[in-house]
Design a protein around this motif. Sequence first.
Motif, PDB file in Angstrom:
ATOM      1  N   PHE A 173      14.125 -13.740  -6.236  1.00 35.02           N
ATOM      2  CA  PHE A 173      13.034 -12.765  -6.294  1.00 35.02           C
ATOM      3  C   PHE A 173      13.460 -11.577  -7.151  1.00 35.02           C
ATOM      4  O   PHE A 173      12.706 -11.082  -8.001  1.00 35.02           O
ATOM      5  CB  PHE A 173      12.678 -12.306  -4.879  1.00 35.02           C
ATOM      6  CG  PHE A 173      11.360 -11.606  -4.770  1.00 35.02           C
ATOM      7  CD1 PHE A 173      10.221 -12.293  -4.382  1.00 35.02           C
ATOM      8  CD2 PHE A 173      11.246 -10.251  -5.036  1.00 35.02           C
ATOM      9  CE1 PHE A 173       8.992 -11.646  -4.273  1.00 35.02           C
ATOM     10  CE2 PHE A 173      10.033  -9.598  -4.933  1.00 35.02           C
ATOM     11  CZ  PHE A 173       8.893 -10.294  -4.554  1.00 35.02           C
ATOM     12  N   GLU A 174      14.689 -11.117  -6.939  1.00 34.69           N
ATOM     13  CA  GLU A 174      15.228 -10.005  -7.714  1.00 34.69           C
ATOM     14  C   GLU A 174      15.317 -10.351  -9.199  1.00 34.69           C
ATOM     15  O   GLU A 174      14.942  -9.553 -10.075  1.00 34.69           O
ATOM     16  CB  GLU A 174      16.612  -9.638  -7.173  1.00 34.69           C
ATOM     17  CG  GLU A 174      17.332  -8.564  -7.964  1.00 34.69           C
ATOM     18  CD  GLU A 174      18.732  -8.309  -7.423  1.00 34.69           C
ATOM     19  OE1 GLU A 174      19.442  -7.487  -8.013  1.00 34.69           O
ATOM     20  OE2 GLU A 174      19.109  -8.952  -6.429  1.00 34.69           O
ATOM     21  N   HIS A 175      15.816 -11.526  -9.486  1.00 39.37           N
ATOM     22  CA  HIS A 175      15.992 -11.973 -10.867  1.00 39.37           C
ATOM     23  C   HIS A 175      14.646 -12.046 -11.585  1.00 39.37           C
ATOM     24  O   HIS A 175      14.529 -11.657 -12.754  1.00 39.37           O
ATOM     25  CB  HIS A 175      16.663 -13.347 -10.859  1.00 39.37           C
ATOM     26  CG  HIS A 175      16.990 -13.899 -12.210  1.00 39.37           C
ATOM     27  ND1 HIS A 175      16.140 -14.731 -12.895  1.00 39.37           N
ATOM     28  CD2 HIS A 175      18.084 -13.746 -13.001  1.00 39.37           C
ATOM     29  CE1 HIS A 175      16.691 -15.055 -14.056  1.00 39.37           C
ATOM     30  NE2 HIS A 175      17.872 -14.486 -14.141  1.00 39.37           N
ATOM     31  N   ARG A 176      13.625 -12.497 -10.865  1.00 36.82           N
ATOM     32  CA  ARG A 176      12.304 -12.663 -11.480  1.00 36.82           C
ATOM     33  C   ARG A 176      11.607 -11.327 -11.715  1.00 36.82           C
ATOM     34  O   ARG A 176      10.957 -11.119 -12.750  1.00 36.82           O
ATOM     35  CB  ARG A 176      11.429 -13.554 -10.584  1.00 36.82           C
ATOM     36  CG  ARG A 176      10.029 -13.845 -11.139  1.00 36.82           C
ATOM     37  CD  ARG A 176      10.105 -14.790 -12.297  1.00 36.82           C
ATOM     38  NE  ARG A 176       8.806 -14.948 -12.960  1.00 36.82           N
ATOM     39  CZ  ARG A 176       8.653 -15.537 -14.135  1.00 36.82           C
ATOM     40  NH1 ARG A 176       9.709 -16.019 -14.772  1.00 36.82           N
ATOM     41  NH2 ARG A 176       7.468 -15.658 -14.668  1.00 36.82           N
ATOM     42  N   TYR A 177      11.758 -10.386 -10.771  1.00 30.65           N
ATOM     43  CA  TYR A 177      10.930  -9.177 -10.808  1.00 30.65           C
ATOM     44  C   TYR A 177      11.711  -7.891 -11.055  1.00 30.65           C
ATOM     45  O   TYR A 177      11.133  -6.807 -11.052  1.00 30.65           O
ATOM     46  CB  TYR A 177      10.120  -9.072  -9.511  1.00 30.65           C
ATOM     47  CG  TYR A 177       9.228 -10.284  -9.341  1.00 30.65           C
ATOM     48  CD1 TYR A 177       8.196 -10.535 -10.244  1.00 30.65           C
ATOM     49  CD2 TYR A 177       9.458 -11.211  -8.330  1.00 30.65           C
ATOM     50  CE1 TYR A 177       7.402 -11.675 -10.124  1.00 30.65           C
ATOM     51  CE2 TYR A 177       8.672 -12.342  -8.202  1.00 30.65           C
ATOM     52  CZ  TYR A 177       7.650 -12.566  -9.107  1.00 30.65           C
ATOM     53  OH  TYR A 177       6.868 -13.689  -8.995  1.00 30.65           O
ATOM     54  N   GLY A 178      13.019  -8.000 -11.292  1.00 31.43           N
ATOM     55  CA  GLY A 178      13.798  -6.830 -11.692  1.00 31.43           C
ATOM     56  C   GLY A 178      14.017  -5.806 -10.608  1.00 31.43           C
ATOM     57  O   GLY A 178      14.292  -4.644 -10.900  1.00 31.43           O
ATOM     58  N   ILE A 179      13.898  -6.201  -9.336  1.00 36.51           N
ATOM     59  CA  ILE A 179      14.201  -5.266  -8.258  1.00 36.51           C
ATOM     60  C   ILE A 179      15.710  -5.233  -8.032  1.00 36.51           C
ATOM     61  O   ILE A 179      16.450  -6.052  -8.584  1.00 36.51           O
ATOM     62  CB  ILE A 179      13.468  -5.657  -6.965  1.00 36.51           C
ATOM     63  CG1 ILE A 179      13.886  -7.058  -6.527  1.00 36.51           C
ATOM     64  CG2 ILE A 179      11.963  -5.564  -7.142  1.00 36.51           C
ATOM     65  CD1 ILE A 179      13.364  -7.440  -5.166  1.00 36.51           C
ATOM     66  N   ARG A 180      16.171  -4.305  -7.185  1.00 31.19           N
ATOM     67  CA  ARG A 180      17.614  -4.109  -7.045  1.00 31.19           C
ATOM     68  C   ARG A 180      18.078  -4.251  -5.604  1.00 31.19           C
ATOM     69  O   ARG A 180      17.951  -3.339  -4.801  1.00 31.19           O
ATOM     70  CB  ARG A 180      18.011  -2.730  -7.578  1.00 31.19           C
ATOM     71  CG  ARG A 180      19.529  -2.530  -7.559  1.00 31.19           C
ATOM     72  CD  ARG A 180      19.922  -1.143  -8.011  1.00 31.19           C
ATOM     73  NE  ARG A 180      21.344  -0.932  -7.856  1.00 31.19           N
ATOM     74  CZ  ARG A 180      21.943   0.247  -7.919  1.00 31.19           C
ATOM     75  NH1 ARG A 180      21.224   1.332  -8.168  1.00 31.19           N
ATOM     76  NH2 ARG A 180      23.239   0.364  -7.761  1.00 31.19           N
ATOM     77  N   VAL A 181      18.606  -5.425  -5.278  1.00 33.44           N
ATOM     78  CA  VAL A 181      19.283  -5.616  -3.997  1.00 33.44           C
ATOM     79  C   VAL A 181      20.711  -5.114  -4.167  1.00 33.44           C
ATOM     80  O   VAL A 181      21.476  -5.647  -4.971  1.00 33.44           O
ATOM     81  CB  VAL A 181      19.280  -7.097  -3.577  1.00 33.44           C
ATOM     82  CG1 VAL A 181      20.051  -7.281  -2.276  1.00 33.44           C
ATOM     83  CG2 VAL A 181      17.847  -7.597  -3.407  1.00 33.44           C
ATOM     84  N   ALA A 182      21.074  -4.086  -3.415  1.00 28.10           N
ATOM     85  CA  ALA A 182      22.374  -3.444  -3.599  1.00 28.10           C
ATOM     86  C   ALA A 182      23.482  -4.085  -2.778  1.00 28.10           C
ATOM     87  O   ALA A 182      24.660  -3.836  -3.026  1.00 28.10           O
ATOM     88  CB  ALA A 182      22.276  -1.957  -3.245  1.00 28.10           C
ATOM     89  N   GLY A 183      23.123  -4.922  -1.800  1.00 30.09           N
ATOM     90  CA  GLY A 183      24.148  -5.563  -0.997  1.00 30.09           C
ATOM     91  C   GLY A 183      23.540  -6.281   0.183  1.00 30.09           C
ATOM     92  O   GLY A 183      22.341  -6.165   0.455  1.00 30.09           O
TER      93      GLY A 183
END
Length: 345
Positions: free
Chosen positions: A248-258
């Motif tokens: 999901f992060e890779h597709r939409y450029g959001i930032r999971v920090a950990g």
Amino acid sequence: MKRAKGPALKILALRMPALAIPVLAIPALLFAGTMRAADAPVVVTSIKPIHSLVSAIMQGVGEPELIVDGAASPHTYNLKPSNARALQNAKVIFWVGPGLEAFLEKPLQALGRDASIAELDNAPGLVKLPFREGGAFEPHDDGDEHDSASATPEHEHDHAEATHGAEADHDHGTFDTHLWLDPMNARAMAAMITTTLVAADPANALTYQGNARALDDRLDALDTELKGIVAPVKGKPFIVFHDAYQYFEHRYGIRVAGSITVSPETIPGAERVSDIHRKVGELGATCVFAEPQFEPRLVNVVIEGTSAKSGVLDPEAATLKAGPDLYFTLMRGIANSMKDCLSSA
């Protein structure tokens, strides 16, 4: 009883065929409907997101069976006798693969020998991302540490070296198996599902193919919708219970920090929880997300004494009712949960 004479007899004779046809047709129609249901192949699916995609493609033909139902998780699932019977009777079985549903690996060998088994992590066209390590993510056995917490999403994507299609690495221990959390991966899996169903049940090929085209259009529209939902919060870092959201992060450029843990079946120790608590403050993480199947108390410990808020993400659809629309509800739910928590933080 008086016998009809003259004009009355002619009228009766004209009406008789019109009355007889539907009466005679009713058993034939019922028989045809019964035959259609009987002709539907027995299809078994592992988890709800996969069941949803298969259900959408099978609409008008039949309904697939589901193994991991309710709020259960494939990470901790124990096969039931009813599941074993379903596998034994199946003509087609769909699962992601042993990297996700490890509990199915041996039962499929023993019970699914007469079925066509589609391992969807081998679908052509998939984007596969390796597990993340270091920083705020737990290290894996190879010891390759890197600070993923400080990396930008673009750098994380470059590091991921996503693999595609037939060239993908099929070593199931090397990539993140939450593949469905990118709608374009769902599209690739849907294509494999369609091909498998057509091969197993060519009599219904046109229905499967028409449903697949409709599903493809819906996935395109969903992708556009999700981009719009998360756009306002793309730059805000957050912590998740386990690292299931990379696609999901890779597709939409959001930032999971950990993540609190990499393996949700293993409860993290006190030292790990303490490290994440410290990281929440250091990274300025605005939200920490729990998951319905796992211990929410850990999230409360992690955010205690910080300004971070808590939320819930449901990557495996534990709280959703199975069916053809579940996948779309699941993806919108993740996007909206992120937007709501991060917007208010």
